[in-house]
Design a protein around this motif. Sequence first.
Motif, PDB file in Angstrom:
ATOM      1  N   MET A   8       0.825  -1.203   0.000  1.00 46.32           N
ATOM      2  CA  MET A   8       0.000   0.000   0.000  1.00 46.32           C
ATOM      3  C   MET A   8       0.862   1.258   0.000  1.00 46.32           C
ATOM      4  N   VAL A   9       0.315   2.321  -0.561  1.00 47.30           N
ATOM      5  CA  VAL A   9       0.985   3.617  -0.610  1.00 47.30           C
ATOM      6  C   VAL A   9       0.448   4.470   0.532  1.00 47.30           C
ATOM      7  N   PHE A  10       1.365   5.028   1.327  1.00 44.28           N
ATOM      8  CA  PHE A  10       0.986   5.799   2.506  1.00 44.28           C
ATOM      9  C   PHE A  10       1.137   7.301   2.301  1.00 44.28           C
ATOM     10  N   GLU A  11       1.189   7.756   1.073  1.00 35.67           N
ATOM     11  CA  GLU A  11       1.466   9.167   0.808  1.00 35.67           C
ATOM     12  C   GLU A  11       0.262  10.058   1.070  1.00 35.67           C
ATOM     13  N   THR A  12      -0.935   9.600   0.806  1.00 33.44           N
ATOM     14  CA  THR A  12      -2.125  10.422   1.009  1.00 33.44           C
ATOM     15  C   THR A  12      -2.785  10.071   2.340  1.00 33.44           C
ATOM     16  N   ASP A  13      -3.633  10.969   2.806  1.00 32.68           N
ATOM     17  CA  ASP A  13      -4.370  10.696   4.043  1.00 32.68           C
ATOM     18  C   ASP A  13      -5.309   9.503   3.866  1.00 32.68           C
ATOM     19  N   GLU A  14      -5.895   9.395   2.690  1.00 31.37           N
ATOM     20  CA  GLU A  14      -6.786   8.257   2.398  1.00 31.37           C
ATOM     21  C   GLU A  14      -5.997   6.942   2.427  1.00 31.37           C
ATOM     22  N   GLY A  15      -4.808   6.941   1.859  1.00 32.60           N
ATOM     23  CA  GLY A  15      -3.963   5.744   1.881  1.00 32.60           C
ATOM     24  C   GLY A  15      -3.563   5.369   3.295  1.00 32.60           C
ATOM     25  N   LYS A  16      -3.235   6.366   4.093  1.00 31.79           N
ATOM     26  CA  LYS A  16      -2.880   6.102   5.488  1.00 31.79           C
ATOM     27  C   LYS A  16      -4.067   5.557   6.264  1.00 31.79           C
ATOM     28  N   ARG A  17      -5.259   6.109   6.005  1.00 28.88           N
ATOM     29  CA  ARG A  17      -6.460   5.652   6.704  1.00 28.88           C
ATOM     30  C   ARG A  17      -6.785   4.205   6.337  1.00 28.88           C
TER      31      ARG A  17
END
Length: 124
Positions: free
Chosen positions: A81-90
């Motif tokens: 997974m990509v953690f760059e965006t807030d949506e990705g982190k969520r």
Amino acid sequence: MDGKENQSSKTEVNFNTYATKKTIAKGLFDIGLLMSNASQLKSVLNYGSSWNYYYPVIVMICASLFLQFLVGIMLLVLGRMVFETDEGKRRANNLNNVTVGFVGVITVLNIFIGSFGLQMSGDQ
């Protein structure tokens, strides 16, 4: 002062190395649990259906094995997974929470499997 700065940089934790070692250790534990469940399943199948707890233990072992495979897949997805965006982190956080929940269920299942363990002395 140069010596102190150099010394403090040596004591810093490299989180990438730590995470890699942690993942490898977890994988080895998972393999050990998988092998243990497979061995328990073989023992239960060899013991036969005349044992009082035959079906409940078979169901618990199969559920544990299924959840272990599911957690393995979830960890692979989480690792990509990509953690760059807030949506990705969520999303990653939610998937991580579900994975931890499944690991808890696997632990409880294996406690019950162990408590219903086969008594090879002939007592049923």
